[in-house]
Design a protein around this motif. Structure first.
Motif, short mmCIF file in Angstrom:
data_model
loop_
_atom_site.label_atom_id
_atom_site.label_comp_id
_atom_site.label_asym_id
_atom_site.label_seq_id
_atom_site.Cartn_x
_atom_site.Cartn_y
_atom_site.Cartn_z
N THR A 148 0.82 -1.22 0.00
CA THR A 148 0.00 0.00 0.00
C THR A 148 0.85 1.27 0.00
OG1 THR A 148 -0.08 0.03 2.42
CG2 THR A 148 -1.83 -1.19 1.27
N GLY A 149 2.14 1.11 0.32
CA GLY A 149 3.01 2.28 0.39
C GLY A 149 2.92 3.01 1.72
N LYS A 150 2.10 2.52 2.63
CA LYS A 150 1.96 3.16 3.94
C LYS A 150 2.81 2.41 4.96
CE LYS A 150 -2.78 4.79 3.19
NZ LYS A 150 -4.18 4.73 3.68
N PRO A 151 3.41 3.11 5.93
CA PRO A 151 4.20 2.43 6.96
C PRO A 151 3.29 1.57 7.84
CG PRO A 151 3.94 4.74 7.51
CD PRO A 151 3.41 4.58 6.12
N ASP A 152 3.81 0.40 8.25
CA ASP A 152 2.99 -0.45 9.12
C ASP A 152 3.11 0.01 10.57
OD1 ASP A 152 5.43 -1.36 10.09
OD2 ASP A 152 5.44 -3.14 8.80
N GLN A 153 2.39 -0.64 11.46
CA GLN A 153 2.31 -0.22 12.85
C GLN A 153 3.67 -0.29 13.54
OE1 GLN A 153 -0.41 1.19 14.20
NE2 GLN A 153 0.92 1.69 15.91
N LYS A 154 4.49 -1.30 13.17
CA LYS A 154 5.80 -1.44 13.79
C LYS A 154 6.69 -0.25 13.44
CE LYS A 154 9.84 -4.46 13.95
NZ LYS A 154 10.54 -5.62 13.34
N ASP A 155 6.65 0.17 12.15
CA ASP A 155 7.45 1.33 11.73
C ASP A 155 7.02 2.59 12.46
OD1 ASP A 155 8.97 -0.15 9.96
OD2 ASP A 155 7.65 0.23 8.26
N LEU A 156 5.70 2.77 12.58
CA LEU A 156 5.18 3.95 13.28
C LEU A 156 5.59 3.95 14.74
CD1 LEU A 156 1.57 4.11 11.77
CD2 LEU A 156 3.44 5.72 11.36
N SER A 157 5.53 2.80 15.39
CA SER A 157 5.90 2.71 16.80
C SER A 157 7.39 3.02 17.01
CB SER A 157 5.58 1.30 17.34
OG SER A 157 4.21 1.04 17.26
N GLU A 158 8.24 2.48 16.11
CA GLU A 158 9.68 2.73 16.22
C GLU A 158 10.01 4.20 15.97
OE1 GLU A 158 11.56 0.04 13.55
OE2 GLU A 158 11.42 -1.67 14.93
N ASN A 159 9.31 4.79 15.00
CA ASN A 159 9.52 6.21 14.70
C ASN A 159 9.10 7.09 15.88
OD1 ASN A 159 8.47 8.94 13.42
ND2 ASN A 159 10.04 8.09 12.06
N LEU A 160 7.97 6.76 16.50
CA LEU A 160 7.49 7.52 17.65
C LEU A 160 8.46 7.40 18.82
CD1 LEU A 160 5.30 9.18 19.07
CD2 LEU A 160 4.18 7.02 19.69
N ALA A 161 8.97 6.16 19.04
CA ALA A 161 9.92 5.95 20.15
C ALA A 161 11.20 6.75 19.92
CB ALA A 161 10.24 4.46 20.26
N ALA A 162 11.69 6.78 18.68
CA ALA A 162 12.91 7.54 18.37
C ALA A 162 12.69 9.04 18.57
CB ALA A 162 13.35 7.25 16.94
N THR A 163 11.53 9.51 18.14
CA THR A 163 11.21 10.94 18.28
C THR A 163 11.10 11.32 19.75
OG1 THR A 163 10.00 10.89 16.18
CG2 THR A 163 9.56 12.74 17.65
N GLN A 164 10.43 10.47 20.54
CA GLN A 164 10.29 10.76 21.97
C GLN A 164 11.65 10.72 22.68
OE1 GLN A 164 7.37 7.79 23.06
NE2 GLN A 164 5.66 9.24 22.86
N GLY A 165 12.50 9.76 22.25
CA GLY A 165 13.84 9.68 22.83
C GLY A 165 14.66 10.92 22.54
N LEU A 166 14.59 11.42 21.30
CA LEU A 166 15.32 12.63 20.92
C LEU A 166 14.78 13.84 21.66
CD1 LEU A 166 17.39 14.06 19.12
CD2 LEU A 166 15.63 14.22 17.35
N ALA A 167 13.46 13.93 21.78
CA ALA A 167 12.85 15.05 22.51
C ALA A 167 13.30 15.06 23.97
CB ALA A 167 11.32 14.95 22.43
N HIS A 168 13.39 13.85 24.58
CA HIS A 168 13.85 13.76 25.97
C HIS A 168 15.30 14.21 26.11
CE1 HIS A 168 13.98 12.28 30.08
NE2 HIS A 168 15.11 11.63 29.77
N MET A 169 16.14 13.82 25.12
CA MET A 169 17.54 14.23 25.16
C MET A 169 17.68 15.75 25.04
SD MET A 169 19.09 11.22 22.73
CE MET A 169 20.76 11.84 22.66
N ILE A 170 16.83 16.36 24.22
CA ILE A 170 16.85 17.81 24.07
C ILE A 170 16.44 18.49 25.36
CG2 ILE A 170 15.78 19.77 22.88
CD1 ILE A 170 15.60 17.94 20.39
N MET A 171 15.38 17.99 25.99
CA MET A 171 14.87 18.59 27.23
C MET A 171 15.90 18.46 28.36
SD MET A 171 11.91 19.92 26.67
CE MET A 171 11.24 20.10 28.32
N GLU A 172 16.65 17.35 28.37
CA GLU A 172 17.60 17.09 29.45
C GLU A 172 19.05 17.30 29.02
OE1 GLU A 172 16.64 16.52 32.44
OE2 GLU A 172 14.50 16.22 32.05
N CYS A 173 19.26 18.20 28.05
CA CYS A 173 20.60 18.35 27.47
C CYS A 173 21.65 18.75 28.51
CB CYS A 173 20.58 19.35 26.31
SG CYS A 173 20.09 21.02 26.79
#
Length: 275
Positions: free
Chosen positions: A1-26
């Motif tokens: 379908t060309g759309k990311p599956d649930q696993k890809d979305l979950s991993e992307n969200l986890a990476a984004t949240q991890g980066l946001a946490h690193m920025i907040m706690e720099c």
């Protein structure tokens, strides 16, 4: 379908949240253990240069009976001469935010370059001088505190200020002798500063940085505008010479851009009206 599956979305969200946490706690993320700092001894620290007292500054003047006033006067005359000669011998660098940036090597044994950065400001020279001299809180978010240690005359003082730094770098303290002029030819203004030692300026930060050279030349350039040129050479205590060569000049350019931007008018919302 060309759309990311649930696993890809979950991993992307986890990476984004991890980066946001690193920025907040720099600040915590980049801390260096105190034990590691105390164990670190190197030639850079051992070769530390101490700033002169007012009397020692006067002795650096070649003329007989030299004093700090004559030393400062020489700095200002040299700056006016360089400006008149259009700042020859500087190496131009690429820069940001419509600023000009250049450097030159001094050849006095200290490896740090002398940097020069310029920008046009929407304000007359005397107003720009006051912004640099007395209103640093309007353009420098790292500016923590300041005091006039000693007023030597109406246009000369020993001035102490403290600048914050991102971890692991410490809060830095500066003590400078500075003088300014508003009565120069062609409507120019000028401010020069150099680090000095003063018995009444106890350490307000964690580390005392050294201003080897700081000069502001502010020239009128028509329509109520001014051209601000800052020549700067500062030992911040805690960076390699390579960092100064690659990064410090761009910090100088960003600083004059912030001074310029502090004069830009606020954009009012709503429809235009004819007055």
């Amino acid at each position: 379908t060309g759309k990311p599956d649930q696993k890809d979305l979950s991993e992307n969200l986890a990476a984004t949240q991890g980066l946001a946490h690193m920025i907040m706690e720099c600040n915590k993320l980049f801390e260096v253990p105190h034990e590691m700092v105390t164990q670190s001894r190197n030639s850079y620290v051992d070769a530390e240069v101490h700033p002169p007292t007012l009397d020692e500054l006067g002795k650096q003047v070649d003329e007989e009976g030299g004093n700090y006033q004559m030393y400062l006067e020489n700095l200002m005359q040299n700056l006016q001469k360089e400006a008149k000669e259009k700042f020859k011998g500087w190496v131009t660098c690429s820069s940001i935010e419509n600023t000009e940036l250049a450097y030159k090597k001094v050849g006095d044994g200290n490896p740090l370059r002398l940097w020069k950065t310029s920008v046009e400001v929407e304000a007359p020279p005397s107003v720009v001088l006051n912004r640099v001299l007395r209103e640093r809180h309007l353009w420098d978010e790292d500016f923590l505190q300041w005091k006039v240690v000693e007023s030597l005359d109406k246009q000369t003082e020993v001035y102490q200020y403290v600048l914050n730094s991102m971890a692991p770098h410490p809060v830095r303290d500066f003590v400078v002798l500075r003088t300014w002029r508003t009565d120069l030819p062609k409507g120019m203004c000028m401010l020069v500063a150099i680090s000095v030692e003063h018995e009444e300026a106890s350490l307000m930060g964690a580390v005392r940085a050294i201003v080897i050279d700081s000069q502001y030349l502010i020239e009128p350039c028509g329509s109520g505008k001014a051209r601000l040129t800052h020549i700067c050479r500062i030992d911040l205590k805690g960076h390699s010479p390579e960092w100064y060569n690659k990064g410090f000049g761009h910090l100088c350019a960003a600083e004059v851009a912030r001074i310029r931007n502090s004069f830009q008018p606020l954009i009012a919302e709503g429809p235009e009206t004819k007055i």
